[in-house]
Design an enzyme around this catalytic site. Structure first.
Site, PDB file in Angstrom:
ATOM      1  N   LYS A  35       0.560  -1.505  -0.169  1.00  0.00           N
ATOM      2  CA  LYS A  35       0.031  -0.279  -0.022  1.00  0.00           C
ATOM      3  C   LYS A  35       1.606   1.045   0.070  1.00  0.00           C
ATOM      4  O   LYS A  35       1.314   1.410   0.706  1.00  0.00           O
ATOM      5  CB  LYS A  35      -0.669   0.235   1.512  1.00  0.00           C
ATOM      6  CG  LYS A  35      -1.618  -1.475   1.625  1.00  0.00           C
ATOM      7  CD  LYS A  35      -3.317  -1.187   2.653  1.00  0.00           C
ATOM      8  CE  LYS A  35      -1.997  -1.862   3.956  1.00  0.00           C
ATOM      9  NZ  LYS A  35      -2.584  -2.020   5.725  1.00  0.00           N
ATOM     10  N   THR A  39      -7.475   9.385   9.509  1.00  0.00           N
ATOM     11  CA  THR A  39      -7.027   7.990   8.433  1.00  0.00           C
ATOM     12  C   THR A  39      -7.065   7.370   9.787  1.00  0.00           C
ATOM     13  O   THR A  39      -6.380   6.179   9.179  1.00  0.00           O
ATOM     14  CB  THR A  39      -6.111   8.265   8.136  1.00  0.00           C
ATOM     15  OG1 THR A  39      -4.759   8.979   8.801  1.00  0.00           O
ATOM     16  CG2 THR A  39      -6.354   9.302   6.734  1.00  0.00           C
ATOM     17  N   GLY A  74      -6.889   3.660  10.958  1.00  0.00           N
ATOM     18  CA  GLY A  74      -7.978   2.330  11.002  1.00  0.00           C
ATOM     19  C   GLY A  74      -7.720   2.169  10.082  1.00  0.00           C
ATOM     20  O   GLY A  74      -9.129   1.355   9.359  1.00  0.00           O
ATOM     21  N   THR A  75      -7.150   2.725   9.128  1.00  0.00           N
ATOM     22  CA  THR A  75      -7.571   2.276   7.192  1.00  0.00           C
ATOM     23  C   THR A  75      -6.857   1.283   6.971  1.00  0.00           C
ATOM     24  O   THR A  75      -7.479   0.374   6.143  1.00  0.00           O
ATOM     25  CB  THR A  75      -6.509   3.242   6.368  1.00  0.00           C
ATOM     26  OG1 THR A  75      -5.659   3.800   7.234  1.00  0.00           O
ATOM     27  CG2 THR A  75      -7.730   4.985   6.522  1.00  0.00           C
ATOM     28  N   GLY A  76      -6.014   0.479   7.254  1.00  0.00           N
ATOM     29  CA  GLY A  76      -4.800  -0.435   7.203  1.00  0.00           C
ATOM     30  C   GLY A  76      -6.090  -1.545   7.856  1.00  0.00           C
ATOM     31  O   GLY A  76      -6.179  -2.405   6.962  1.00  0.00           O
ATOM     32  N   CYS A  77      -6.597  -1.533   8.724  1.00  0.00           N
ATOM     33  CA  CYS A  77      -7.208  -2.904   9.506  1.00  0.00           C
ATOM     34  C   CYS A  77      -8.292  -3.279   8.812  1.00  0.00           C
ATOM     35  O   CYS A  77      -9.089  -3.971   8.696  1.00  0.00           O
ATOM     36  CB  CYS A  77      -7.375  -2.487  11.351  1.00  0.00           C
ATOM     37  SG  CYS A  77      -6.229  -1.849  12.223  1.00  0.00           S
TER      38      CYS A  77
END
Ligand SMILES: Cc1ncc(COP(=O)(O)OP(=O)(O)O)c(N)n1
Ligand code: TZP
Ligand code: MG
Length: 572
Positions: A252, A285, A287-290
């Site tokens: 990412k 932003t 928590g975007t990965g989870c």
């Protein structure tokens, strides 16, 4: 015992399930490059250095169809199920809480194995309390042995022991897919996993994973600290991580400097896909990965391919960030976003306090022919009307192509909301839904108001044109918020529109349980007479040509606003 198919070449497409009986039982579990899912078990293919052909039987969907055909109770009622193995975030922006919200939003059941409890907020991580490994194991066994998990998604795995426990249980209770989000550092820069976890991920989990989703920092850490500064670097990182065993890799690039779009690289061992999404300017932003990893897991659980799932997940995250960009939760630099599209003042501030009838005071209704005649865009016209004091806007675009209408309506919504003015769409409930407008205005031959209410939900504003007390009564029972009554005077703007006159207007106002706005032939010369009929639920005037068929929309609107103010102050 997991079954391995070693060195076995399968046809790439259309492998009948019964051919899977050719697998050889009893191989030692090792690095695996792909897996199948049969009715009863997961079957892994390929042990390095063998490059096994990657092939996956369409799993859940086919099983569900087959089960349904046979009247199999459990297949028929199978709810797609993701198990997240991750840490709790007390601020609920990331971790287990983000996973639950993401799966819920996508419509997939989510169970949770909590690996650690963090004390965390929008400023950073204040504390981490790891759950003992044997209790993580107990949670895993409880869920996996009973609840028909389709996809496991991992987040914070605080120790190598946890990684080992997890990979052991996954071998005992195989699932359809494994999504590994290699969480190592929080968005605030706090360490969430020790360096030994890296070895565990590389050796135990990656070879079992269907997708690994590192961000730039994580990809760099996984590869011993290499610099990742360009899309070309990301591609080579994806390739190197893929060599560690996962079936696919998503690197990412959200943190890549100097790019307008956020570019991610997806690599499946053969092909690269560059997936871009617009970069949303927001502090929210966390928590975007989870969330992205959970959405991927949820989509796979619903039957999507991995690449399809990644694309859908990216769209979901982009929309949620965009929706939540103005949210203010917490005082720190990293705010959470709203997975459920319920909290934003962009979306529903006007409705949160309920519809405000005083918004009907100076109701500006656009007209594409007039805009064309004066050579202005709808959004310029809308902005000018709002500058002059319009309190609500209706887009009445009878001739626009749907695509153009949607684009223009989006731009107008941005403008109207930046001034705190609600934006309604005339006739087109589909356009209102598409741009999440504040509501619609429908007439007697448009979509019935009760249907519009069902489609738009309880929050949106619905106005209905009414010429009689009966129609006003119907609008009220259909769940409308206001009625438009006219023509108060004759008008050239709408053909075949009988005039009700001020008497007709007064009759409807007296009968109506809803607030009323008068329309038709109203301008500077007669607006006061309209307001002076003196019925309290007449809240304002709706005007087309007196604003939009004029050289200067803003100054005409200003003059009308001032006249109306004088009229109501005389009435008090
Ligand atoms: C505020 C307001 N009142 C009445 C109308 C007319 O709606 P309708 O009868 O559906 O006619 P069209 O505007 O669709 O031609 C309105 N648009 N706004
Ligand atoms: C849309 C509509 N519905 C009843 S009269 C009317 C047109 C009003 O336009 P104008 O304000 O130019 O008379
Ligand atoms: Mg209409």
């Amino acid at each position: 015992m997991v079954t391995l198919v070693h060195n076995y070449v399968f046809p790439l497409k259309g492998l009948p399930r019964d051919q899977i009986s050719t697998v050889s039982e009893g191989f030692q579990f090792g690095r695996v490059s792909s897996c199948f899912f049969t009715q009863s078990r997961r079957v892994y293919v390929g042990v390095p250095p063998v490059t096994a052909i990657r092939y996956r039987i369409p799993t859940l969907m086919a099983m569900r169809d087959e089960g349904a055909k046979r009247g199999n109770r459990s297949s028929k009622q199978k709810v797609p199920h993701v198990l997240t193995v991750a840490g709790s975030d007390s601020g609920a922006g990331a971790g287990i809480q983000a996973d639950l919200k993401a799966c819920g939003a996508i419509g997939v059941y989510c169970s949770t194995v909590i690996t650690a409890v963090t004390a965390q907020n929008t400023i950073g991580v204040q504390g981490v309390h790891s759950v003992p490994e044997n209790f993580i194991d107990e949670q895993l066994r409880s869920v996996l042995s009973d609840m028909e998990v389709d996809v496991v998604k991992t987040g914070m795995l605080p120790s190598i022991g946890v990684v080992k426990v997890l990979s052991h249980r996954l071998k005992e209770f195989p699932v359809q897919a494994l999504v590994v989000d290699p969480v190592m550092v929080s968005t605030s820069g706090d360490l969430l996993a020790g360096p030994s976890v890296l070895d565990g991920l590389r050796e135990e989990l990656f070879p079992m994973a269907d997708i690994v989703t590192p961000n730039l920092k994580e990809a760099s850490t996984l590869l011993g600290g290499v610099k990742l500064e360009t899309v070309a670097d990301m591609r080579s990182a994806a390739k190197s991580i893929h060599a560690l065993g996962p079936r696919t890799v998503l690197v990412k690039g959200g943190d890549l400097p100097d790019s307008l779009d956020a570019v991610d690289i997806f690599f499946d061992g053969e092909n690269f896909h560059e997936l871009s999404a617009s970069r949303i300017k927001t502090r929210n932003t966390h928590g975007t990965g989870c969330t992205l990893a959970s959405c991927i897991a949820a989509e796979v659980a619903k039957g999507s391919s991995i690449l399809q799932a990644v694309k859908i997940a990216k769209c979901f995250v982009e929309s949620a960030l965009d929706y939540s960009k103005e949210l203010v939760i917490g005082t720190g630099p990293q705010g959470p976003f709203d997975h459920l599209f319920k909290l934003s003042s962009n979306g529903n501030s006007y409705r949160r306090q309920g519809f405000n009838p005083s918004d009907l005071f100076l109701y500006a209704v656009t007209d594409s022919r007039m805009n064309k005649k004066w050579g202005r865009s709808i959004s310029d016209a809308v902005k000018a009307a709002i500058d002059g004091g319009a309190t609500i806007i209706q887009l009445r675009e009878k001739e626009a192509e749907t695509r153009d209408f949607v684009d223009a309506a989006k731009a107008c919504k941005e403008i109207a909301h930046s001034y705190g003015v609600p934006l309604l769409i005339n006739d087109r409930v589909d356009v209102a839904l598409a741009i999440d407008a504040d509501g619609v205005h429908v007439g007697q031959s448009d979509m019935p108001a009760h249907v519009a209410r069902r489609l738009l939900g309880p929050e949106k504003i619905i106005g209905v044109s009414c010429k009689t007390p009966e129609q006003a009564e119907q609008a009220w029972s259909d769940g409308a918020d206001y009625i438009g009554c006219g023509g108060a005077y004759t008008t050239k703007t709408k053909e075949n529109n009988p005039t009700v006159g001020l008497d007709g207007l007064k009759t409807v106002c007296l009968a109506s349980k809803l607030p009323v706005v008068a329309i038709g032939g109203i301008g500077l010369g007669n607006a006061c007479s309209v307001m002076e009929i003196g019925v309290s639920n007449l809240k304002g005037v709706a005007v087309v040509s007196a604003l939009f068929d004029r050289e200067c929309i803003a100054s005409e609107t200003r003059k009308l606003h001032s006249l109306l103010m004088d009229a109501v102050s005389r009435l008090k």
